[in-house]
Design an enzyme around this catalytic site. Structure first.
Site, PDB file in Angstrom:
ATOM      1  N   LYS A  93      -5.570 -29.046   1.624  1.00  0.00           N
ATOM      2  CA  LYS A  93      -6.099 -30.386   1.931  1.00  0.00           C
ATOM      3  C   LYS A  93      -5.938 -31.359   0.756  1.00  0.00           C
ATOM      4  O   LYS A  93      -5.741 -32.552   0.964  1.00  0.00           O
ATOM      5  CB  LYS A  93      -7.570 -30.297   2.365  1.00  0.00           C
ATOM      6  CG  LYS A  93      -7.738 -29.646   3.730  1.00  0.00           C
ATOM      7  CD  LYS A  93      -9.181 -29.674   4.201  1.00  0.00           C
ATOM      8  CE  LYS A  93      -9.325 -28.908   5.497  1.00  0.00           C
ATOM      9  NZ  LYS A  93     -10.681 -28.980   6.040  1.00  0.00           N
TER      10      LYS A  93
ATOM     11  N   GLY B 106     -18.559 -29.100  -2.910  1.00  0.00           N
ATOM     12  CA  GLY B 106     -17.127 -28.866  -2.996  1.00  0.00           C
ATOM     13  C   GLY B 106     -16.391 -29.768  -2.014  1.00  0.00           C
ATOM     14  O   GLY B 106     -16.926 -30.784  -1.540  1.00  0.00           O
TER      15      GLY B 106
END
Ligand code: ATR
Length: 270
Positions: free
Chosen positions: A66, A129
């Site tokens: 990502k 995160g």
């Protein structure tokens, strides 16, 4: 001509995205194909470029790419820019548009499918995160009275507080700071469930009628959902609804049509 899409990741065998997008295509009558694409860990860009050169129109991007997809995009939506992560790519001429539909998927699942409004609620987001970062803006856009971000490493949560405070009421800290507080919506965005673990929560964080939401999913309830049930929480949800909703949002970006998700979610849960 049939337009081709895929989900790219490593590993990718487990991905439910082909099943979800095929169901969407069937339901909406869109002529598309959708496959799972395994990219070697050091060959994300070349894998994506090869897919584009064959005429591919867009990709979903999953673990661990990502961030690379974010860097690879030539244009970004605001939510992808803030998330610093891209889960959807759309190819149009020379433009590689990067979007992040994860947060929109989460809030749609909570507010529409589960019918639990976020507006005016106290929301706890556990984790700081990539998964947590991707959902903060969409959560704040629903105007919770407060969003608290808690993380084992508090510095990371505090950095998110600094970044996102312009969009709403955000506070941050470590789990011990939560003592004496309670929340209407508690979202687990940590990866602890993968290790059958859960963050070190003080007792009493669930308000009456609270929702406990784990962004992970597995065939068995996650450690966090078991903990919530043991502490009297009745509204429990795993990440299956979010998975289908983020896919619907990607499908809408590519095809300009929003598929119905209810039956697809029910099918996956079965
Ligand atoms: P992801 O992309 O899934 O968010 P990540 O960026 O590695 O993965 O972040 C993992 C998150 O889960 C972090 O917030 C991590 O906390 P730290 O920042 O303190 O490392 C959190 N996490 C992982 N395992 C955990 C555990 N056993 N208890 C509490 N938090 C945990």
């Amino acid at each position: 001509m049939t337009d081709c899409y895929a989900v790219v990741g490593n590993p990718i065998n487990h991905s439910k995205s082909p099943q979800i997008h095929k169901a969407f295509a069937c339901q909406t009558g869109q002529d598309i194909c959708y496959e799972a694409l395994l990219a070697p860990l050091d060959h994300f860009e070349s894998t994506v470029n090869a897919f584009r050169q064959k005429g591919g129109k867009g990709l979903n991007v999953t673990v661990p790419f990502k961030l690379e997809a974010y860097q690879f995009s030539t244009n970004l939506t605001e939510r992808a820019d803030l998330a610093q992560a891209v889960n959807t790519l759309k190819f149009e001429d020379d433009i590689i548009l990067g979007d992040n539909t994860d947060g929109a998927g989460l809030v749609r699942d909570i507010a529409i499918n589960l019918k639990i409004p976020i507006t005016g609620k106290r929301v706890l987001l556990m984790g700081a995160g990539g998964a947590a970062r991707g959902v903060i803006l969409p959560l704040l856009q629903h105007q919770p009275v407060e969003l608290v971000i808690a993380n084992r490493t508090p510095q990371k949560a505090l950095a998110l507080q600094t970044q996102f405070s312009v969009y709403g009421q955000v506070t941050a800290g470590e789990y011990t700071c939560l003592a004496g507080e309670c929340f209407d919506v508690v979202i687990n965005a940590t990866s602890a469930s993968l290790d059958n673990d859960l963050p070190d929560l003080p007792v009493g964080i669930f308000a009456n009628n609270a929702l406990a939401y784990d962004m992970m999913y597995s065939s068995e309830p996650t450690c966090f959902l078991k903990y919530a049930a043991q502490h009297g929480v009745r509204y429990l949800a795993d990440g299956i609804g979010m998975l289908v909703e983020q896919a619907a949002e990607s499908f809408n970006l590519w095809r300009g049509i929003r598929p119905e998700t209810k039956a697809v979610i029910a099918d996956l849960k079965r």
